[in-house]
Design an enzyme around this catalytic site. Sequence first.
Site, short mmCIF file in Angstrom:
data_model
loop_
_atom_site.label_atom_id
_atom_site.label_comp_id
_atom_site.label_asym_id
_atom_site.label_seq_id
_atom_site.Cartn_x
_atom_site.Cartn_y
_atom_site.Cartn_z
N ARG A 74 0.79 -1.14 -0.01
CA ARG A 74 0.00 0.02 0.14
C ARG A 74 0.81 1.29 0.04
O ARG A 74 0.52 2.20 -0.41
CB ARG A 74 -1.00 0.10 1.03
N GLU A 111 2.24 -7.92 13.73
CA GLU A 111 1.44 -8.46 14.71
C GLU A 111 1.33 -9.82 14.64
O GLU A 111 1.14 -10.54 15.66
CB GLU A 111 0.18 -7.56 14.60
#
Length: 147
Positions: A74, A111
């Site tokens: 992105r 994460e």
Amino acid sequence: MTEGSSQPPVTSDSALNELKQGIRNIPDFPKPGIQFKDITPLLADGRLFRMALEQMIGSHQSDDIDLVVGIDARGFIFGAAAAAMLNAGFVPIRKQGKLPFETIEQSYDLEYGSNTMAMHRDAVLPGQRVLLLDDLLATGGTAAAAL
């Protein structure tokens, strides 16, 4: 960013709320417990997209930056658009194994696991001024690895 401005664009609380509204939360993606930030609604709104870019570029002027570096994937969207706005070059940082030339690589933690990113060894030359852009930071691991 206004021409000749040396200050970041002022963003009101309502404008920040508009930007936040352009980001959709997708729970449990790509795995349970992760809140994915879907930016496609923001990208689909040209005004919000430009507002986000102006905030990312901040007070940087075209003579301040030689290259904009964008992080896969992105960050490519925001980085390439920001580079065009700043009349700067664009350098992609990709996932390991995606670039065809000699690379330097760095691993980092997410994460939900770990990954390795790569950049062409000759992409940034000594003395060049670089603006590093991604779309958002979660743990900061990708930005730290990119640096």
